[in-house]
Design an enzyme around this catalytic site. Structure first.
Site, short mmCIF file in Angstrom:
data_model
loop_
_atom_site.label_atom_id
_atom_site.label_comp_id
_atom_site.label_asym_id
_atom_site.label_seq_id
_atom_site.Cartn_x
_atom_site.Cartn_y
_atom_site.Cartn_z
N TYR A 113 -7.66 9.94 55.77
CA TYR A 113 -6.95 9.30 54.64
C TYR A 113 -5.76 8.45 55.11
CZ TYR A 113 -9.46 12.60 51.55
OH TYR A 113 -10.40 13.35 50.88
N ASP A 164 -4.18 18.28 48.91
CA ASP A 164 -5.39 18.03 49.69
C ASP A 164 -5.27 16.68 50.40
OD1 ASP A 164 -8.46 18.72 50.05
OD2 ASP A 164 -8.33 16.57 49.62
N LYS A 200 -8.65 17.90 56.81
CA LYS A 200 -10.07 17.89 57.22
C LYS A 200 -10.23 17.14 58.53
CE LYS A 200 -10.80 17.17 52.29
NZ LYS A 200 -9.79 16.19 51.87
N HIS A 244 -15.02 17.61 57.42
CA HIS A 244 -15.02 16.64 56.31
C HIS A 244 -16.44 16.29 55.84
CE1 HIS A 244 -12.31 13.32 54.50
NE2 HIS A 244 -13.30 13.58 53.69
P1 NAP Z 1 -10.61 11.83 40.67
O1 NAP Z 1 -9.56 12.82 40.98
O2 NAP Z 1 -11.80 12.25 39.90
O3 NAP Z 1 -10.00 10.57 39.92
C1 NAP Z 1 -8.83 9.93 40.32
C2 NAP Z 1 -8.57 8.76 39.35
O4 NAP Z 1 -8.37 9.30 38.03
C3 NAP Z 1 -7.33 7.96 39.68
O5 NAP Z 1 -7.65 6.62 39.40
C4 NAP Z 1 -6.28 8.48 38.72
O6 NAP Z 1 -5.36 7.47 38.31
C5 NAP Z 1 -7.12 8.85 37.52
N1 NAP Z 1 -6.54 9.98 36.76
C6 NAP Z 1 -5.90 11.06 37.23
N2 NAP Z 1 -5.54 11.88 36.24
C7 NAP Z 1 -5.96 11.29 35.10
C8 NAP Z 1 -5.87 11.63 33.73
N3 NAP Z 1 -5.30 12.78 33.35
N4 NAP Z 1 -6.39 10.78 32.80
C9 NAP Z 1 -6.99 9.63 33.19
N5 NAP Z 1 -7.12 9.25 34.47
C10 NAP Z 1 -6.60 10.07 35.41
O7 NAP Z 1 -11.17 11.14 42.01
P2 NAP Z 1 -10.98 11.27 43.59
O8 NAP Z 1 -9.67 10.72 44.03
O9 NAP Z 1 -12.19 10.70 44.19
O10 NAP Z 1 -11.02 12.85 43.89
C11 NAP Z 1 -9.89 13.67 43.97
C12 NAP Z 1 -9.57 14.11 45.39
O11 NAP Z 1 -10.67 14.77 45.99
C13 NAP Z 1 -9.31 12.95 46.38
O12 NAP Z 1 -8.08 12.33 46.15
C14 NAP Z 1 -9.46 13.67 47.68
O13 NAP Z 1 -8.28 14.43 47.98
C15 NAP Z 1 -10.66 14.57 47.40
N6 NAP Z 1 -11.94 13.95 47.83
C16 NAP Z 1 -12.59 14.53 48.88
C17 NAP Z 1 -13.78 13.99 49.33
C18 NAP Z 1 -14.48 14.63 50.50
O14 NAP Z 1 -15.38 14.00 51.07
N7 NAP Z 1 -14.14 15.84 50.83
C19 NAP Z 1 -14.33 12.84 48.73
C20 NAP Z 1 -13.65 12.30 47.64
C21 NAP Z 1 -12.48 12.86 47.19
P3 NAP Z 1 -3.84 7.32 38.86
O15 NAP Z 1 -3.89 7.44 40.35
O16 NAP Z 1 -3.47 5.97 38.36
O17 NAP Z 1 -2.98 8.37 38.24
#
Ligand code: NAP
Length: 272
Positions: free
Chosen positions: A48, A43, A73, A106
């Site tokens: 980004y 994704d 997006k 997005h």
């Molecule tokens: P998330 O996936 O909930 O959390 C990511 C964080 O959790 C990072 O700091 C990562 O650390 C850590 N992590 C990953 N696996 C883990 C595990 N097994 N145990 C402990 N910690 C862990 O948050 P997010 O990045 O906000 O959301 C995921 C994706 O959704 C984004 O990257 C993006 O692609 C998408 N997104 C879309 C929108 C939108 O508006 N459409 C908004 C926000 C996000 P490390 O990196 O150190 O491994």
């Protein structure tokens, strides 16, 4: 990998790699490692600023294009017909791909009629630059509007969803309209790591709280896209297909819901 059937007729792996805040070499090496470990769904988004690195990682992985599912997006300020077409071309060029599996709006933008954006999406599908289309950060009324205004199936709505933000009514509405819900920030960016309820369930399966949260989402019918950069996290998040939560465990997690929304910029329009 288990897949979700999209209303466009295509299949989407239920687990993907999120790449927000992954940029430069770190992005390239994390995506490469993920692909090596078995991830087949990535994704990204124009905003980004990492599509070039994602594209390089895909190319260097040597994995056949048809084995991958790539989402991008179009940014909220670029939802006019010509802007969508131009931004999609730029995205394809940066990713070094001839088509996207999924292209999303997005964020909604009140200033542009959805009909105009969907007209551009339809052209992209007809030109085979995009396979499926969808939206992101759409609340219930916007989902209804999207369904009404698009001439082609709206396959996905990507929203924040985790045990601390259990958006049951939005999920129901999407299911009713055959729209697959993708959970972003499925790990609530680490906020749930010490949650007592998740911990008590995790101990029973010898899993982590993160794995329980992802498993709960998948069993509810969502697709998950956790972001991870470390190899341990990448592996851990992939290792959620060898157990199943029981009904009472699902219900216990359903009830945690403390309505903690992590992503809510000024231009968004959520009901809660
Ligand atoms: P998330 O996936 O909930 O959390 C990511 C964080 O959790 C990072 O700091 C990562 O650390 C850590 N992590 C990953 N696996 C883990 C595990 N097994 N145990 C402990 N910690 C862990 O948050 P997010 O990045 O906000 O959301 C995921 C994706 O959704 C984004 O990257 C993006 O692609 C998408 N997104 C879309 C929108 C939108 O508006 N459409 C908004 C926000 C996000 P490390 O990196 O150190 O491994």
């Amino acid at each position: 990998m288990q897949t979700a059937n999209l209303s466009s007729g295509y299949e989407m792996p239920v687990l993907g790699l999120g790449t927000w805040q992954l940029t430069g070499n770190k992005c390239k090496s994390s995506v490469k490692k993920a692909l090596e470990l078995g991830y087949r769904h990535i994704d990204t988004a124009w905003i980004y600023d990492n599509q070039k690195e994602v594209g390089e990682a895909i190319k260097e992985s040597g994995i056949k294009r048809e084995k991958l599912f790539i989402t991008s997006k179009v940014w909220t300020d670029n939802l006019r017909y010509n802007e969508v077409l131009e931004q999609c071309d730029e995205t394809l060029q940066q990713l070094q791909l001839s088509y996207l599996d999924l292209y999303l709006i997005h964020w909604p933008n009140k200033a542009v009629d959805l009909k105009e954006t969907f007209r551009a999406f339809k052209k992209l599908v007809n030109e085979k630059k995009v396979r499926s289309v969808g939206v992101s950060n759409f609340n219930i009324s916007r989902v209804r509007e999207a369904k009404e205004k698009s001439e082609i199936p709206v396959s996905v709505n990507q929203v924040e969803y985790h045990p601390y933000l259990n958006q049951e009514s939005l999920l129901e509405e999407c299911k009713k309209n055959k729209i697959t819900l993708t959970a972003y920030s499925p790990l609530a960016r680490g906020k749930m790591i010490n949650d007592k309820v998740l911990k008590s369930v995790a101990e029973r399966y010898n899993k982590t709280t993160s794995q329980i949260a992802l498993r709960w989402l998948i069993q509810k019918g969502l697709v998950v896209i956790p972001k991870a950069s470390s190899e341990n996290h990448l592996k851990e998040n992939l290792d959620i297909f060898d157990f199943e939560l029981k009904k009472e465990e699902m219900e216990k997690i359903n009830k945690i819901n403390i309505r903690k929304r992590l992503v809510n910029p000024g231009f968004s329009e959520f009901e809660d």
